[in-house]
Design a protein around this motif. Structure first.
Motif: not given
Length: 219
Positions: A31, A33, A42, A68, A71
């Motif tokens: 992921s 960020w 996010y 999301s 996450a």
């Protein structure tokens, strides 16, 4: 009375049947960020299209999550000043601070061990994307045919966004690599299962006692 106890016993059995850990379908992936101050957000763009500014802090976290909103965030508190302290500004370029969190052992693909998390300061061209900054300091990178980021610094060695089934856990309390989080299973029965078993045993004993009492009264 016996009928009532039987219904309660049935309800307790349902509790026991549902006392196991909740299963959630998620995806194992990196992921992406953005950080402002102490807050991670996010990213709304992918690393291949995002164009950070000089002084930005961006992070990547490898984990299993449903979406999301679920996450896990990158761990660590280092800010831009700390990460890029040894990388002076240069005209015509920009500096991007990167936080790379390779996740926990529970998130790792079978047979792989996550590397220790680290930070890096990438000095890249003024119009460079986050993917360019990442490639400058954390190669080799691996992408799939849809340009999904699959590996940073060669981790993981295989797989890309595969679907997995895992027990739901709070990403904010995930332990650091090598440590067990409070939510991780230690192999023993869950508290809900133990409680349900105790209820079943108590109700069964009460039903047996009531049955004996009725027989004695009828004799």
């Amino acid at each position: 009375m016996i009928r009532r106890l039987a219904l309660l016993l049935l309800a307790a059995l349902v509790i026991v049947a549902g006392a196991g850990p909740a299963q959630a379908t998620g995806y194992r992936y990196w992921s992406f960020w953005d950080r402002a101050g102490d807050e991670w957000t996010y990213a709304t763009q992918g690393p291949s299209t995002a164009r950070p500014s000089d002084g930005d802090v961006q992070g990547f976290r490898f984990s299993v999550s449903e979406d999301s909103g679920d996450a896990a965030q990158p761990r660590g508190t280092a800010d831009f000043a700390a990460i890029c302290a040894k990388t002076p500004a240069e005209e015509g370029s920009k500096r991007v601070a990167l936080v790379l969190d390779f996740g926990t052992a529970s998130d790792a693909p079978s047979g792989e061990t996550p590397p220790a998390g680290r930070t890096a300061c990438a000095r890249v061209a003024a119009d460079a994307t986050t993917a360019d900054a990442l490639a400058a300091v954390a190669g080799p990178l691996r992408y799939d045919t849809n340009a999904l980021l699959c590996a940073i610094a060669g981790y993981p060695g295989a797989g890309c966004g595969e679907q997995v089934s895992s027990r739901k856990q709070d990403p904010t309390t995930t332990a650091a690599p090598g440590q067990k989080s409070e939510q991780e299973d230690d192999g023993g029965p869950s508290a809900g299962l133990v409680t349900g078993m105790a209820i079943v045993a108590a109700l069964a004993a009460a039903a047996a006692w009531q049955s004996r009492r009725r027989r004695n009264a009828d004799s």
